[in-house]
Design a protein around this motif. Sequence first.
Motif, PDB file in Angstrom:
ATOM      1  N   ILE A 189      54.935 -29.649 -37.958  1.00  0.00           N
ATOM      2  CA  ILE A 189      53.561 -30.055 -38.240  1.00  0.00           C
ATOM      3  C   ILE A 189      53.309 -29.908 -39.737  1.00  0.00           C
ATOM      4  O   ILE A 189      53.710 -28.913 -40.347  1.00  0.00           O
ATOM      5  N   ILE A 190      52.701 -30.926 -40.350  1.00  0.00           N
ATOM      6  CA  ILE A 190      52.325 -30.852 -41.760  1.00  0.00           C
ATOM      7  C   ILE A 190      50.980 -31.537 -41.952  1.00  0.00           C
ATOM      8  O   ILE A 190      50.587 -32.414 -41.171  1.00  0.00           O
ATOM      9  N   LEU A 191      50.295 -31.161 -43.025  1.00  0.00           N
ATOM     10  CA  LEU A 191      49.039 -31.793 -43.397  1.00  0.00           C
ATOM     11  C   LEU A 191      49.293 -32.938 -44.361  1.00  0.00           C
ATOM     12  O   LEU A 191      50.242 -32.912 -45.154  1.00  0.00           O
ATOM     13  N   HIS A 192      48.431 -33.949 -44.317  1.00  0.00           N
ATOM     14  CA  HIS A 192      48.439 -34.993 -45.341  1.00  0.00           C
ATOM     15  C   HIS A 192      48.046 -34.361 -46.679  1.00  0.00           C
ATOM     16  O   HIS A 192      47.240 -33.423 -46.723  1.00  0.00           O
ATOM     17  N   PRO A 193      48.609 -34.826 -47.796  1.00  0.00           N
ATOM     18  CA  PRO A 193      48.243 -34.251 -49.107  1.00  0.00           C
ATOM     19  C   PRO A 193      46.740 -34.282 -49.385  1.00  0.00           C
ATOM     20  O   PRO A 193      46.229 -33.424 -50.111  1.00  0.00           O
ATOM     21  N   TRP A 200      43.782 -35.673 -41.871  1.00  0.00           N
ATOM     22  CA  TRP A 200      44.973 -36.156 -41.173  1.00  0.00           C
ATOM     23  C   TRP A 200      46.047 -35.086 -41.160  1.00  0.00           C
ATOM     24  O   TRP A 200      46.297 -34.400 -42.163  1.00  0.00           O
ATOM     25  N   LEU A 201      46.725 -34.976 -40.014  1.00  0.00           N
ATOM     26  CA  LEU A 201      47.931 -34.164 -39.931  1.00  0.00           C
ATOM     27  C   LEU A 201      48.976 -34.904 -39.100  1.00  0.00           C
ATOM     28  O   LEU A 201      48.654 -35.823 -38.351  1.00  0.00           O
ATOM     29  N   THR A 225      43.840 -37.105 -36.401  1.00  0.00           N
ATOM     30  CA  THR A 225      42.699 -36.561 -37.127  1.00  0.00           C
ATOM     31  C   THR A 225      42.351 -35.213 -36.508  1.00  0.00           C
ATOM     32  O   THR A 225      42.214 -35.102 -35.285  1.00  0.00           O
ATOM     33  N   TYR A 226      42.254 -34.194 -37.345  1.00  0.00           N
ATOM     34  CA  TYR A 226      41.957 -32.846 -36.856  1.00  0.00           C
ATOM     35  C   TYR A 226      40.516 -32.486 -37.157  1.00  0.00           C
ATOM     36  O   TYR A 226      40.036 -32.659 -38.291  1.00  0.00           O
ATOM     37  N   ARG A 288      61.871 -42.676 -45.007  1.00  0.00           N
ATOM     38  CA  ARG A 288      60.720 -42.605 -45.910  1.00  0.00           C
ATOM     39  C   ARG A 288      59.725 -43.686 -45.520  1.00  0.00           C
ATOM     40  O   ARG A 288      60.096 -44.860 -45.350  1.00  0.00           O
ATOM     41  N   MET A 289      58.440 -43.291 -45.384  1.00  0.00           N
ATOM     42  CA  MET A 289      57.382 -44.219 -44.990  1.00  0.00           C
ATOM     43  C   MET A 289      56.115 -43.941 -45.794  1.00  0.00           C
ATOM     44  O   MET A 289      55.969 -42.896 -46.422  1.00  0.00           O
ATOM     45  N   TYR A 290      55.180 -44.905 -45.711  1.00  0.00           N
ATOM     46  CA  TYR A 290      53.829 -44.635 -46.157  1.00  0.00           C
ATOM     47  C   TYR A 290      53.150 -43.720 -45.139  1.00  0.00           C
ATOM     48  O   TYR A 290      53.644 -43.527 -44.023  1.00  0.00           O
ATOM     49  N   ASP A 291      51.983 -43.216 -45.486  1.00  0.00           N
ATOM     50  CA  ASP A 291      51.315 -42.264 -44.597  1.00  0.00           C
ATOM     51  C   ASP A 291      50.796 -42.891 -43.309  1.00  0.00           C
ATOM     52  O   ASP A 291      50.434 -42.182 -42.368  1.00  0.00           O
TER      53      ASP A 291
END
Length: 471
Positions: A189-193, A200-201, A225-226, A288-291
């Motif tokens: 699990i990671i958070l969006h920058p 977003w996570l 969406t959290y 590698r992808m976009y968000d």
Amino acid sequence: MLTLGLIRCGQKPQESAIEQVTINPELDSATIRSQKLYETYCTGCHGEQMMAFADRTWKHGNTKDSLILSITNGYAEAGMPKWGEVFSDEQITELADYIRTGIEHVEKYGFDEVMLSSDTFQTEQFSFSLDTIVSGMTNPWGMTFLPSGEFLITEKSGTLFLVDGEGNREVVKGTPDVRHDVQGGLLDIILHPDFKDNQWLYISYSDYIIEEGDTLSGTAIDRFTYQDGHLTNPLEIFRGRPYTSAKWHYGSRMAFDEKGYLFFTASDRAHQSANPQDLSNPKGKIHRMYDDGGIPEDNPFFGKKDTIASIYTYGHRNAQGLAFNSVTNEIWSHEHGPRGGDELNLVKKGVNYGWPVISYGINYDGTTFTDKLEQEGMEQPIHYWVPSIAPCGMTFVESDLYPGWKGDILIGSLRFNYLNRCIMDGQKVVGEETLMKNIGRLRNVKQGPDGYIYVAVEDPGYVFRLVPIKE
């Protein structure tokens, strides 16, 4: 000059099978002579890396006398010749000594303690203590840090927990269904920058389908969406199709780089011969992808026929470590080898990391799958481990809280129950330090936004904070 006969292990030592190899005993030490014997006679069955071969359960004993007896008399039922008919007593003794060095290398990880005797640890530079963040879990696989100071921690069985500063847990609702079996489950699990703005996570997990009564699964990543303990608005980012019945090698570590690209690992799903070198298959790759799951046009295989456009690197086995170095703007990964050959790699665009064509490991049953340690067009690891430490989780130390550690890499060991510090000089590993021996199967390690290092240990499941002790 000393003349030796070349016979591959498993062959009957007959005169017709012998090639002549010469060694100068005046120039070569006993270790070099025995290493040459091993390379000449034994690699066909036991692999190029003697230390990987030595990492085993020894059916007939692993003392020097036992090894001499085994080499001398062989074991016909196992296909091992009587090397006493080929080697002199001196050569057999030197070869036994050489193999013992490998056994001792493995045994150095067999720590005397069976449990921790203290929550305070001494390192080469300083001491630190463990602050328990959460306990009572089973397998805390992934963790991330909310701006509020709370934690989100995945339980591999399928539950996502919100944990406050007092260790209180609350179940987060809206998580995906997972295949919790062997290595599968709710994973990273990671958070969006820009989490503060968009909430977003990202969660990786083992997705599954039922076909004709069979359960098939694969690596999956969704964006959510959290808000207030709930996940909503699921967006499919990645599916590692086609799904298979294998319950192993999902990979699933994720990281963002400085440009906001999402990198993630999708492992070979235990099909090494078919997947890692096949660019039409997403498995055994780093992507590698976009968000939002879109594909950057400057990806190395974008627009090429019969390739997966999200592939950034390939030739990977089971990568359960991925981290971004914000100082150098580099993505690094590590991956499990089989028996020997765990790797630490710098992730470079379009590069083939070789699995399973080249490897420093052998099969779990002691047989070999390749005779190559290197090949043109395939990247060598920055560092590798023989025996395997079973690496999981990794982080760069970018904090000033830990004297002498800044710039180093911390990696968990599932097999030997410790935290491994890779001492870095640029892109080179110049040393290693074993930390927190017998802490348990160390599943994850991350540096938090507060600068502290956090480690997750499984069975029983804890998350600890490493707190330096001021002298």
